[in-house]
Enzyme design. Structure first.
Site, PDB file in Angstrom:
ATOM      1  N   PRO A 138       0.816  -1.220   0.000  1.00 49.30           N
ATOM      2  CG  PRO A 138      -0.399  -1.314   2.004  1.00 49.30           C
ATOM      3  CD  PRO A 138       0.559  -2.073   1.155  1.00 49.30           C
TER       4      PRO A 138
ATOM      5  CD  GLU B 138       1.063  -6.548  11.510  1.00 48.09           C
ATOM      6  OE1 GLU B 138       1.905  -7.438  11.312  1.00 48.09           O
ATOM      7  OE2 GLU B 138      -0.103  -6.781  11.863  1.00 48.09           O
TER       8      GLU B 138
ATOM      9  NE  ARG C 175      -8.763  -6.941 -20.177  1.00 48.57           N
ATOM     10  CZ  ARG C 175      -9.040  -5.924 -20.978  1.00 48.57           C
ATOM     11  NH1 ARG C 175      -8.248  -4.866 -20.990  1.00 48.57           N
ATOM     12  NH2 ARG C 175     -10.080  -5.945 -21.761  1.00 48.57           N
TER      13      ARG C 175
ATOM     14  CG  ASP D 247     -10.406  -2.251 -22.518  1.00 53.69           C
ATOM     15  OD1 ASP D 247     -11.518  -2.765 -22.549  1.00 53.69           O
ATOM     16  OD2 ASP D 247      -9.360  -2.835 -22.212  1.00 53.69           O
TER      17      ASP D 247
HETATM   18 CL1  6GU Z   1      -0.298  -3.724  -3.282  1.00 52.92          CL
HETATM   19  N1  6GU Z   1      -0.991  -4.394  -0.831  1.00 52.92           N
HETATM   20  C1  6GU Z   1      -1.762  -4.306   0.250  1.00 52.92           C
HETATM   21  N2  6GU Z   1      -1.485  -5.047   1.316  1.00 52.92           N
HETATM   22  N3  6GU Z   1      -2.812  -3.486   0.334  1.00 52.92           N
HETATM   23  C2  6GU Z   1      -3.077  -2.762  -0.744  1.00 52.92           C
HETATM   24  C3  6GU Z   1      -2.314  -2.813  -1.918  1.00 52.92           C
HETATM   25  C4  6GU Z   1      -1.252  -3.656  -1.924  1.00 52.92           C
HETATM   26  N4  6GU Z   1      -2.831  -1.958  -2.808  1.00 52.92           N
HETATM   27  C5  6GU Z   1      -3.878  -1.406  -2.211  1.00 52.92           C
HETATM   28  N5  6GU Z   1      -4.038  -1.870  -0.969  1.00 52.92           N
END
Ligand code: 6GU
Length: 251
Positions: free
Chosen positions: A89, A116, A154, A169
């Site tokens: 994230p 974590e 794709r 698309d």
């Molecule tokens: Cl790549 N990993 C995690 N754990 N949460 C996320 C993410 C990735 N992308 C959005 N939320």
């Protein structure tokens, strides 16, 4: 195109390779996907992939060595990848432009984060880029890696049966898609727009373009700033905006 996915949940990833667009790419010999169990690259009796954080605090941190070993083995067996992507994230947001860029590469490694967090040296010494799929927290990078592989896969010529559906698309041009209809022409009192039944190809084309612009303006106006609009689209967008202003004045 080769994908190598490193994860502590190999079954979760493998289960998705049996059906859908990536499965088709594999069957057709266009995609070569290998899933690697991170625990196969541990050296201790407990096969541990995580440890307590230096400095204290809650949660566990993924150790750098198993990931580094997994990537080294991939290099030895499968060749040097064009990129090693850490899914986290904290990464830059994955977009259609990234999907297009990655689809031109021969070999992509995807590292799925869990727990974590990751030891920072995975980011600096093992990965070459970090991607996130959106502003929400998943319990691991596995679903994100599958999202990336689907979006990239794709775009590989031949993976999707009709290449026109990839070219047309939504997002290929930076706009949302126009509304689609199929039979019946009336469903629960709602009729298909007459223009789509008219057989006038030019009018259909203009209706769809206008509908896509209207939708994008209403739902995702920020996309219009980045979209490369042609003269016709700019003119239509001006008309739609004027219509909306008139409607607001009337309210
Ligand atoms: Cl790549 N990993 C995690 N754990 N949460 C996320 C993410 C990735 N992308 C959005 N939320």
């Amino acid at each position: 195109m080769k994908f190598d996915i490193v994860t502590i949940f190999p079954r979760m990833v493998e289960a998705t390779l049996a059906d859908g667009v990536v499965a088709r790419g594999i069957e057709r010999g266009l995609l070569d996907v290998e899933v690697h169990d991170l625990r196969d690259h541990t050296t201790d009796r407990h096969r541990s992939v995580d440890d307590v954080p230096y400095g204290g605090g809650p949660g566990m941190v993924m150790k750098p060595e198993p990931l580094a070993r997994a990537v080294r083995q991939i290099r030895e067996r499968r060749g040097d990848p064009a990129t090693v992507i850490l899914l986290t994230p904290q990464g830059r947001r994955f977009t259609q432009a990234d999907a297009v860029r990655l689809s031109t590469l021969k070999h992509v490694v995807l590292l799925c984060g869990r727990y974590e967090g990751m030891d920072e040296r995975v980011r600096t010494a093992v990965a070459t880029e970090e991607l996130s799929i959106g502003d929400y927290v998943l319990s691991g990078g596995e679903l994100a890696a599958l999202v990336v592989m689907d979006a990239v896969g794709r775009l590989i010529p031949g993976v999707v049966g009709d290449s026109r559906s990839v070219e047309e698309d939504s997002f290929a041009r930076g706009l949302l898609d126009y509304p689609h209809y199929t039979r019946p022409s009336e469903f629960e009192g709602s009729r298909v727009p007459d223009v789509l039944l008219s057989g006038h190809h030019e009018e259909v084309r203009r209706w769809r373009k206008r509908a896509a612009l209207r939708r994008t303006l209403e739902r995702r106006p920020e996309l219009l700033d980045a979209a490369a609009l042609d003269d016709e689209e700019r003119a239509m967008l001006g008309e739609i905006r004027r219509e909306q202003e008139r409607d607001h004045e009337r309210d």
